[in-house]
Design a protein around this motif. Structure first.
Motif, PDB file in Angstrom:
ATOM      1  N   TYR A   1       9.189 -65.688  36.014  1.00 12.07           N
ATOM      2  CA  TYR A   1       8.361 -65.725  37.220  1.00 12.07           C
ATOM      3  C   TYR A   1       8.762 -66.882  38.117  1.00 12.07           C
ATOM      4  CZ  TYR A   1       5.502 -62.220  34.998  1.00 12.07           C
ATOM      5  OH  TYR A   1       5.067 -61.058  34.413  1.00 12.07           O
ATOM      6  N   ARG A   2       8.861 -66.576  39.389  1.00  8.67           N
ATOM      7  CA  ARG A   2       9.298 -67.571  40.368  1.00  8.67           C
ATOM      8  C   ARG A   2       8.119 -68.241  41.066  1.00  8.67           C
ATOM      9  NH1 ARG A   2      13.125 -66.165  45.647  1.00  8.67           N
ATOM     10  NH2 ARG A   2      13.100 -68.272  46.551  1.00  8.67           N
ATOM     11  N   PHE A   3       7.071 -67.494  41.326  1.00 13.23           N
ATOM     12  CA  PHE A   3       5.941 -68.012  42.106  1.00 13.23           C
ATOM     13  C   PHE A   3       4.696 -68.072  41.227  1.00 13.23           C
ATOM     14  CE2 PHE A   3       8.469 -67.795  45.803  1.00 13.23           C
ATOM     15  CZ  PHE A   3       9.146 -66.590  45.798  1.00 13.23           C
ATOM     16  N   TRP A   4       3.959 -69.158  41.366  1.00  8.47           N
ATOM     17  CA  TRP A   4       2.753 -69.375  40.565  1.00  8.47           C
ATOM     18  C   TRP A   4       1.624 -69.862  41.456  1.00  8.47           C
ATOM     19  CZ3 TRP A   4       2.383 -68.637  35.233  1.00  8.47           C
ATOM     20  CH2 TRP A   4       3.588 -68.329  34.581  1.00  8.47           C
ATOM     21  N   GLY A   5       0.415 -69.455  41.097  1.00  3.46           N
ATOM     22  CA  GLY A   5      -0.757 -69.999  41.748  1.00  3.46           C
ATOM     23  C   GLY A   5      -1.192 -71.272  41.046  1.00  3.46           C
ATOM     24  N   GLN A   6      -2.269 -71.856  41.545  1.00  2.00           N
ATOM     25  CA  GLN A   6      -2.787 -73.102  40.979  1.00  2.00           C
ATOM     26  C   GLN A   6      -3.692 -72.853  39.775  1.00  2.00           C
ATOM     27  OE1 GLN A   6      -1.875 -76.289  42.048  1.00  2.00           O
ATOM     28  NE2 GLN A   6      -0.332 -74.991  43.019  1.00  2.00           N
ATOM     29  N   GLY A   7      -4.101 -71.623  39.609  1.00  4.24           N
ATOM     30  CA  GLY A   7      -4.935 -71.305  38.458  1.00  4.24           C
ATOM     31  C   GLY A   7      -6.420 -71.356  38.764  1.00  4.24           C
ATOM     32  N   THR A   8      -7.183 -70.665  37.937  1.00  6.22           N
ATOM     33  CA  THR A   8      -8.638 -70.695  38.030  1.00  6.22           C
ATOM     34  C   THR A   8      -9.203 -70.787  36.614  1.00  6.22           C
ATOM     35  OG1 THR A   8     -10.596 -69.577  38.958  1.00  6.22           O
ATOM     36  CG2 THR A   8      -8.872 -68.161  38.053  1.00  6.22           C
ATOM     37  N   GLN A   9     -10.202 -71.635  36.441  1.00  6.33           N
ATOM     38  CA  GLN A   9     -10.727 -71.905  35.102  1.00  6.33           C
ATOM     39  C   GLN A   9     -11.738 -70.845  34.685  1.00  6.33           C
ATOM     40  OE1 GLN A   9      -9.755 -74.272  32.941  1.00  6.33           O
ATOM     41  NE2 GLN A   9     -11.216 -73.552  31.407  1.00  6.33           N
ATOM     42  N   VAL A  10     -11.558 -70.357  33.456  1.00  6.39           N
ATOM     43  CA  VAL A  10     -12.507 -69.436  32.833  1.00  6.39           C
ATOM     44  C   VAL A  10     -12.991 -70.078  31.541  1.00  6.39           C
ATOM     45  CG1 VAL A  10     -12.800 -67.198  31.731  1.00  6.39           C
ATOM     46  CG2 VAL A  10     -11.451 -67.381  33.832  1.00  6.39           C
ATOM     47  N   THR A  11     -14.279 -70.232  31.442  1.00  5.23           N
ATOM     48  CA  THR A  11     -14.870 -70.823  30.250  1.00  5.23           C
ATOM     49  C   THR A  11     -15.892 -69.869  29.670  1.00  5.23           C
ATOM     50  OG1 THR A  11     -14.574 -73.056  31.148  1.00  5.23           O
ATOM     51  CG2 THR A  11     -16.107 -72.806  29.313  1.00  5.23           C
ATOM     52  N   VAL A  12     -15.703 -69.532  28.405  1.00  8.74           N
ATOM     53  CA  VAL A  12     -16.611 -68.601  27.731  1.00  8.74           C
ATOM     54  C   VAL A  12     -17.350 -69.375  26.648  1.00  8.74           C
ATOM     55  CG1 VAL A  12     -16.819 -66.421  26.513  1.00  8.74           C
ATOM     56  CG2 VAL A  12     -14.979 -66.745  28.187  1.00  8.74           C
ATOM     57  N   SER A  13     -18.651 -69.425  26.765  1.00 10.49           N
ATOM     58  CA  SER A  13     -19.457 -70.171  25.804  1.00 10.49           C
ATOM     59  C   SER A  13     -19.884 -69.263  24.660  1.00 10.49           C
ATOM     60  CB  SER A  13     -20.680 -70.762  26.494  1.00 10.49           C
ATOM     61  OG  SER A  13     -21.460 -69.738  27.075  1.00 10.49           O
ATOM     62  N   ALA A  14     -19.998 -69.880  23.489  1.00 10.96           N
ATOM     63  CA  ALA A  14     -20.371 -69.110  22.287  1.00 10.96           C
ATOM     64  C   ALA A  14     -21.842 -68.734  22.305  1.00 10.96           C
ATOM     65  CB  ALA A  14     -20.030 -69.928  21.053  1.00 10.96           C
TER      66      ALA A  14
END
Length: 127
Positions: free
Chosen positions: A114-127
């Motif tokens: 992959y050449r292009f990447w985004g900055q990302g987004t956080q996903v948090t799943v609580s128990a």
């Protein structure tokens, strides 16, 4: 140049659903000629392939850990790729990144393709 921007992350309890999106833009960006992949990175773990979609939206690929729970799709009208996540588990927690190889190149499970990447987004799943 191509810019990818993820959105839609958040914190949810286990068992719930969440959709993250990736919107592409750029002076010469043509959404239809790009394939896309989703990867995630969790603390203490290596970057992990999650899903990919081809240019048509008809061919998708999923990591075994998310198969049957996640769905990747693309919306050409909005130049957006969506990752709909259902029955989320705590182990799905991580920063989710959208990526694209060069124009006309195939998506892959290997992040090095992959050449292009985004900055990302956080996903948090609580128990």
């Amino acid at each position: 140049q191509v810019q990818l921007l993820e959105s839609g992350g958040g914190m949810v309890p286990a068992g719930q659903s969440l959709t993250v999106s990736c919107t592409g833009s750029g002076r010469t960006f043509a959404f239809g000629v790009y394939e896309f992949g989703w990867f995630r990175l969790a603390p203490g773990k290596e970057r992990e392939f999650v899903a990919s979609v081809d240019w048509s939206g008809d061919k998708t690929d999923y990591a075994d850990s998310v198969k049957g729970r996640f769905t990747v799709s693309r919306d050409s009208a909005k130049s957006t790729v969506n990752l709909t996540m259902t029955f989320l588990k705590p182990e799905d927690t991580g920063r989710y990144y959208c990526a694209a190889p060069g124009a006309g190149y195939a998506a892959s499970r290997s992040f090095s393709k992959y050449r292009f990447w985004g900055q990302g987004t956080q996903v948090t799943v609580s128990a």
